[in-house]
Scaffold this active site. Structure first.
Site, PDB file in Angstrom:
ATOM      1  N   CYS A  70     -53.907  -2.462 -46.080  1.00 48.95           N
ATOM      2  CA  CYS A  70     -55.359  -2.637 -46.142  1.00 48.95           C
ATOM      3  C   CYS A  70     -55.706  -3.931 -45.415  1.00 48.95           C
ATOM      4  CB  CYS A  70     -55.764  -2.721 -47.613  1.00 48.95           C
ATOM      5  SG  CYS A  70     -57.508  -3.040 -47.872  1.00 48.95           S
ATOM      6  N   CYS A 182     -59.318  -0.796 -39.988  1.00 44.67           N
ATOM      7  CA  CYS A 182     -59.367  -0.407 -41.409  1.00 44.67           C
ATOM      8  C   CYS A 182     -58.552   0.874 -41.491  1.00 44.67           C
ATOM      9  CB  CYS A 182     -60.810  -0.151 -41.835  1.00 44.67           C
ATOM     10  SG  CYS A 182     -60.952   0.702 -43.435  1.00 44.67           S
TER      11      CYS A 182
END
Ligand code: DGL
Length: 260
Positions: A70, A182
């Site tokens: 992440c 992302c």
């Protein structure tokens, strides 16, 4: 060897997908913090709290390394913070450096997309300042894509509409490369190809992250046999997944297979 991989949600499955191919004998624990997704719209201190809980969860299960799959969580977890824990922790950052190295010499600009928190963070700004010598890098936050990904929506016209609206301030013809900063953005590769008027080059950090994991684990030979030997366990915010969640994960993995 046991590796823990976590994300706010299902974006990090794209990193797991890469790891399954590279480390066929490793056992994996995948943790999606479904209770707290999206991280990109939380505060830094909230995210640090979530990360600590997840890392403790992984350490209780005796992992040999942890991957923060992440970019948003990595952007608030500094190196010093990560070194507090007794196993290697590999983070992710938008692959801006890679995009500049690969395509910097070609004419055109590079667009980096990430969550609002990553885009606003010092870490990304420092990175861009360091590598963007020709001032060709632009940034954009695309939080809506996290929602589409979490819904398992990979097919609707709404995604195209959202992207057109979110990118309307950019002259898309100018871009030679698009950085997926992302992990949730990996599910929409077909859309980026459609939205940009020419074939834009997509850059993500998944392969680089798993290479870094292998270095940390001292694995030098990567094999890709047809059959995996290791196991994979899935948890949603600390709870073992239900049969329904497992089916959901399978759908995401299928989508990743189609795109790889
Ligand atoms: N998948 C995450 C990332 O790479 C964050 C998505 C979110 O929870 O906002 O940044």
């Amino acid at each position: 060897m046991r590796v823990g991989i976590f994300d706010s949600g299902i974006g990090g499955l794209s990193v797991l997908h890469q790891a399954l191919g590279e480390l066929p004998e490793a056992d994996f624990i995948y943790y999606a913090d479904e209770k707290h997704v999206p991280y990109g719209e939380k505060t830094e201190s909230q995210i640090r709290e979530y990360i600590e809980e997840i890392i403790e969860f992984m350490l209780d299960r005796q992992v040999d390394a942890i991957v923060i799959a992440c970019n948003t969580a990595t952007s608030v977890a500094t190196k010093e913070y990560r070194s507090r824990f007794p196993v290697p922790i590999v983070g992710m950052e938008p692959a801006v450096k890679q995009a500049v190295e690969l395509y910097g010499k070609l004419p055109g600009r590079i667009l980096v997309a990430a969550t609002p928190l990553t885009i606003a963070g010092d870490k990304l700004h420092n990175l861009v300042e360091k590598v963007d010598r020709d001032e060709e890098v632009d940034l954009v936050a695309l939080p809506g894509l996290v929602r589409f990904a979490e819904k398992g929506d990979f097919q609707s016209d709404e995604i195209t509409d959202y992207l057109r609206e979110a990118l309307k301030g950019f002259i898309l013809e100018e871009y030679k490369a698009f950085v997926l900063g992302c992990t949730h953005f990996n599910y929409f590769k077909a859309y980026y190809k459609r939205i940009f008027p020419h074939s834009v080059r997509l850059v993500d950090g998944n392969a680089g992250t798993i290479r870094q994991l292998c270095r940390k684990l001292g694995v030098t030979e990567h094999r890709k046999p047809d059959r995996r030997k290791g196991s994979t366990e899935y948890f949603f915010s600390g709870e073992a997944v239900t049969e329904k969640d497992r089916k959901r994960i399978e759908e995401y993995m299928k989508q990743l297979n189609v795109m790889s």
